[in-house]
Design a protein around this motif. Structure first.
Motif, PDB file in Angstrom:
ATOM      1  N   PHE A  22       0.855  -1.188   0.000  1.00 35.58           N
ATOM      2  CA  PHE A  22       0.000   0.000   0.000  1.00 35.58           C
ATOM      3  C   PHE A  22       0.890   1.237   0.000  1.00 35.58           C
ATOM      4  O   PHE A  22       1.879   1.297   0.724  1.00 35.58           O
ATOM      5  N   MET A  23       0.525   2.221  -0.799  1.00 34.83           N
ATOM      6  CA  MET A  23       1.291   3.452  -0.925  1.00 34.83           C
ATOM      7  C   MET A  23       0.574   4.569  -0.157  1.00 34.83           C
ATOM      8  O   MET A  23      -0.607   4.824  -0.393  1.00 34.83           O
ATOM      9  N   THR A  84      -8.134   0.077  -1.915  1.00 36.83           N
ATOM     10  CA  THR A  84      -7.240   0.663  -2.916  1.00 36.83           C
ATOM     11  C   THR A  84      -5.801   0.527  -2.450  1.00 36.83           C
ATOM     12  O   THR A  84      -5.530   0.419  -1.256  1.00 36.83           O
ATOM     13  N   LYS A  85      -4.882   0.564  -3.395  1.00 36.07           N
ATOM     14  CA  LYS A  85      -3.456   0.405  -3.075  1.00 36.07           C
ATOM     15  C   LYS A  85      -2.771   1.727  -2.748  1.00 36.07           C
ATOM     16  O   LYS A  85      -1.728   1.741  -2.119  1.00 36.07           O
ATOM     17  N   LEU A  87      -3.202   5.440  -0.929  1.00 34.55           N
ATOM     18  CA  LEU A  87      -4.036   6.153   0.034  1.00 34.55           C
ATOM     19  C   LEU A  87      -3.571   7.602   0.160  1.00 34.55           C
ATOM     20  O   LEU A  87      -2.397   7.860   0.431  1.00 34.55           O
ATOM     21  N   ASP A  88      -4.498   8.530  -0.032  1.00 31.10           N
ATOM     22  CA  ASP A  88      -4.213   9.935   0.212  1.00 31.10           C
ATOM     23  C   ASP A  88      -4.582  10.252   1.662  1.00 31.10           C
ATOM     24  O   ASP A  88      -4.957   9.370   2.429  1.00 31.10           O
ATOM     25  N   ALA A  89      -4.472  11.522   2.047  1.00 31.01           N
ATOM     26  CA  ALA A  89      -4.734  11.905   3.447  1.00 31.01           C
ATOM     27  C   ALA A  89      -6.155  11.542   3.874  1.00 31.01           C
ATOM     28  O   ALA A  89      -6.367  11.095   5.003  1.00 31.01           O
ATOM     29  N   ARG A  90      -7.131  11.712   2.992  1.00 33.66           N
ATOM     30  CA  ARG A  90      -8.520  11.397   3.345  1.00 33.66           C
ATOM     31  C   ARG A  90      -8.665   9.907   3.642  1.00 33.66           C
ATOM     32  O   ARG A  90      -9.275   9.519   4.640  1.00 33.66           O
ATOM     33  N   ALA A  91      -8.104   9.052   2.805  1.00 34.14           N
ATOM     34  CA  ALA A  91      -8.181   7.595   3.027  1.00 34.14           C
ATOM     35  C   ALA A  91      -7.393   7.201   4.267  1.00 34.14           C
ATOM     36  O   ALA A  91      -7.823   6.320   5.026  1.00 34.14           O
ATOM     37  N   ILE A  92      -6.263   7.843   4.503  1.00 33.10           N
ATOM     38  CA  ILE A  92      -5.475   7.560   5.711  1.00 33.10           C
ATOM     39  C   ILE A  92      -6.306   7.884   6.952  1.00 33.10           C
ATOM     40  O   ILE A  92      -6.367   7.090   7.892  1.00 33.10           O
TER      41      ILE A  92
END
Length: 99
Positions: A22-23, A84-85, A87-92
């Motif tokens: 995951f990125m 998803t692989k 992750l931006d700040a919202r997903a984090i």
């Protein structure tokens, strides 16, 4: 910027491998619990931005996260995965609040 190209190539190589990777692309990171940046220029920038961080989180909630949220998100995603692989700040922030 050279670091962005290197990071991009590294992410692409990891995503192409047959492993569960995951990125994390956190954007603005607010240090918590007394953590401080190691790089002098970032420490100076952070000193200026600390008073503005609450306003920044309010204005750009999808681009700001905390060191605590990043850690919790990593633990939750390692345990349960994520759809998803990248992750931006919202997903984090969303992944951090699952525990």
């Amino acid at each position: 910027m050279m670091w962005a190209r290197v990071k991009g190539r590294t992410e692409n190589a990891l995503l192409a491998m047959p492993l569960e990777a995951f990125m994390f692309r956190p954007g603005v990171i607010q240090a918590r619990h007394g953590e401080r940046p190691r790089v002098r220029s970032f420490r100076l920038l952070y000193t200026v931005l600390v008073p503005l961080m609450a306003a920044l989180r309010w204005l750009l909630p999808n681009q700001v996260t905390t060191t605590e949220h990043i850690g919790r998100a990593m633990i939750n995603i390692a345990a349960d995965g994520w759809p998803t692989k990248v992750l931006d700040a919202r997903a984090i922030n969303t992944a951090a609040n699952l525990s």
